[in-house]
Scaffold this active site. Structure first.
Site, PDB file in Angstrom:
ATOM      1  N   CYS A 164     -18.836 -27.753 -27.670  1.00 26.86           N
ATOM      2  CA  CYS A 164     -18.973 -28.403 -28.977  1.00 26.86           C
ATOM      3  C   CYS A 164     -19.465 -29.843 -28.857  1.00 26.86           C
ATOM      4  CB  CYS A 164     -17.662 -28.332 -29.759  1.00 26.86           C
ATOM      5  SG  CYS A 164     -16.249 -29.091 -28.937  1.00 26.86           S
ATOM      6  N   ASP A 205     -20.401 -27.778 -38.139  1.00 23.02           N
ATOM      7  CA  ASP A 205     -19.490 -27.332 -37.092  1.00 23.02           C
ATOM      8  C   ASP A 205     -20.254 -26.451 -36.107  1.00 23.02           C
ATOM      9  OD1 ASP A 205     -17.473 -26.113 -35.532  1.00 23.02           O
ATOM     10  OD2 ASP A 205     -16.052 -26.152 -37.197  1.00 23.02           O
ATOM     11  N   HIS A 252     -11.556 -30.260 -30.369  1.00 24.20           N
ATOM     12  CA  HIS A 252     -12.794 -29.873 -31.054  1.00 24.20           C
ATOM     13  C   HIS A 252     -13.523 -31.122 -31.545  1.00 24.20           C
ATOM     14  CE1 HIS A 252     -15.578 -27.120 -32.750  1.00 24.20           C
ATOM     15  NE2 HIS A 252     -15.246 -27.295 -34.024  1.00 24.20           N
TER      16      HIS A 252
END
Length: 390
Positions: A171, A324, A303
């Site tokens: 991520c 995202d 995250h």
């Protein structure tokens, strides 16, 4: 023997003198019982101490074992267990897809060849990219007549999501790619990015961060990764993004929202800061403000995401718009449809009550550095700290 012809008996243990042999025997028996009790007490104490020592050693051994297992677990979780990196995971996951009948062998070989070409060039293959979402949002908000008073949007940002090669750990890299996609479209950053004209692949980004470390940026953070990212599945965060951007002479700052500032663990100060970021230097009056502001890197435990804009409702409440990396291309492409009715925005919208992690960090870009400023920031990053919002 006394003058009265009485026989005297002396205790061999305490020199007590008795005139009756039975009394002396009882007296000596008491001595012996006391001695035996004392010895028994000592033996019991020694046994208890030995058992306690053994128990302490057992607990210490179990604790050390738990710590080793937890450390290995953390190494696996953060990609520091030498289990390979993007390439190895990509191939392994494709092989699994073939075994399960979800991918044909010819597709496997084609995608493997494409992946090897991407790794060789250092350029992302673009297979997880969705472009045009910001433009679609502009059109949607122009026609939205319900409860949005004003919305501010970043300059064109591509969405990129995790692939077979970085699922579960990529991520941070994907968010850097999103941020970079906006900077590459902004001529203000042309000079900084003359050597980075296309979106780099994740292994290339890992090498770029290592280059920043070699320049002297964030030695403490580099030591956490043993100065090596390439070929690993190591998670990166705000400090690595800061070091990489600064090494490219892109001026940025880390802001640390280190504790909730609202009821029920919320962070209204985070939302207020982002509103100020987008609304400063923009002309008032328009409902939809397509700014030249780059997106913002948002980090919390486990995250990270990319902030691409913020809504202000008619009741003054605020709502962030987030890209995202966990959202697929199929999900994002729904936002491109002409008849988008706003339901797809649920993927992007985050209200104050939605962000309730204990701590957030953001990396915000705000200009270009001179060579002298870059060198000064490199020296300062030896004690890399973030600005904490009280």
């Amino acid at each position: 023997d006394t003058g009265n012809d009485e026989q005297l008996y002396e205790c061999p243990m305490c020199n007590l003198t008795c005139t009756n042999i039975q009394i002396l025997e009882e007296h000596v028996d008491l001595h012996l019982e006391e001695h035996n009790f004392s010895e028994g007490t000592i033996r019991d104490l020694e046994l208890a101490q030995r058992l306690q020592t053994e128990e302490d050693e057992r607990q210490r051994s179990e604790e050390e074992k738990r710590e080793r297992e937890e450390f290995k677990k953390l190494q696996r979780q953060y990609g520091l267990d030498n289990s390979g990196g993007f390439k190895q995971q990509f191939l392994k996951n494709m092989e699994r897809e073939v075994d399960r009948g979800r991918m044909q062998p010819f597709e496997y070989h084609k995608r493997k060849a494409d992946m090897m070409e991407s790794l060789a060039s250092g350029i992302d293959d673009g297979k997880t990219k969705t472009s045009g979402v910001i433009e679609a949002l502009c059109k949607y908000y122009q026609n939205e007549n319900k409860d949005v008073r004003c919305v501010w949007l970043s300059a064109g940002v591509d969405h990129l999501h995790s692939s077979l090669g970085d699922r579960g750990w990529g991520c941070g890299y994907r968010n850097f790619q999103m941020l970079l996609s906006s900077l590459l479209q902004n001529s203000f950053y042309n000079d900084c990015l003359r050597d980075t004209t296309l979106i780099p692949s994740i292994p290339k980004i890992q090498s770029m961060i290592e280059d920043a470390w070699r320049e002297g940026f964030d030695p403490h953070g580099a030591s956490h990764f043993n100065n090596r990212l390439h070929g690993s599945k190591a998670w990166i965060g705000a400090c690595e993004i800061y070091s990489l951007l600064t090494s490219l002479r892109i001026k940025c700052q880390i802001i640390d929202f280190h504790k909730p500032t609202g009821p029920m663990g919320t962070h209204p100060r985070l939302f207020e800061w982002i509103l100020h970021y987008y609304s400063t230097d923009t002309e008032g009056g328009a409902k939809v403000v397509c700014t030249s502001k780059p997106p913002i890197y948002l980090q919390h435990q486990g995250h990270s995401r990319t902030i691409v804009g913020i809504e202000e409702k008619r009741n003054k409440s605020l709502c962030l718009l987030l890209f995202d990396p966990g959202c697929s291309s199929q999900q994002m492409q729904k936002l491109l449809k002409q008849n988008c009715d706003g339901t797809g925005l649920k993927l992007l919208r985050k209200f104050v009550g939605s962000l309730k992690e204990k701590q957030y960090q953001i990396v915000a870009v705000d200009g270009v550095l001179s060579l002298e400023e870059k060198a000064a920031r490199c020296r300062a990053s030896r004690v890399l700290t973030s600005e904490k919002i009280p």
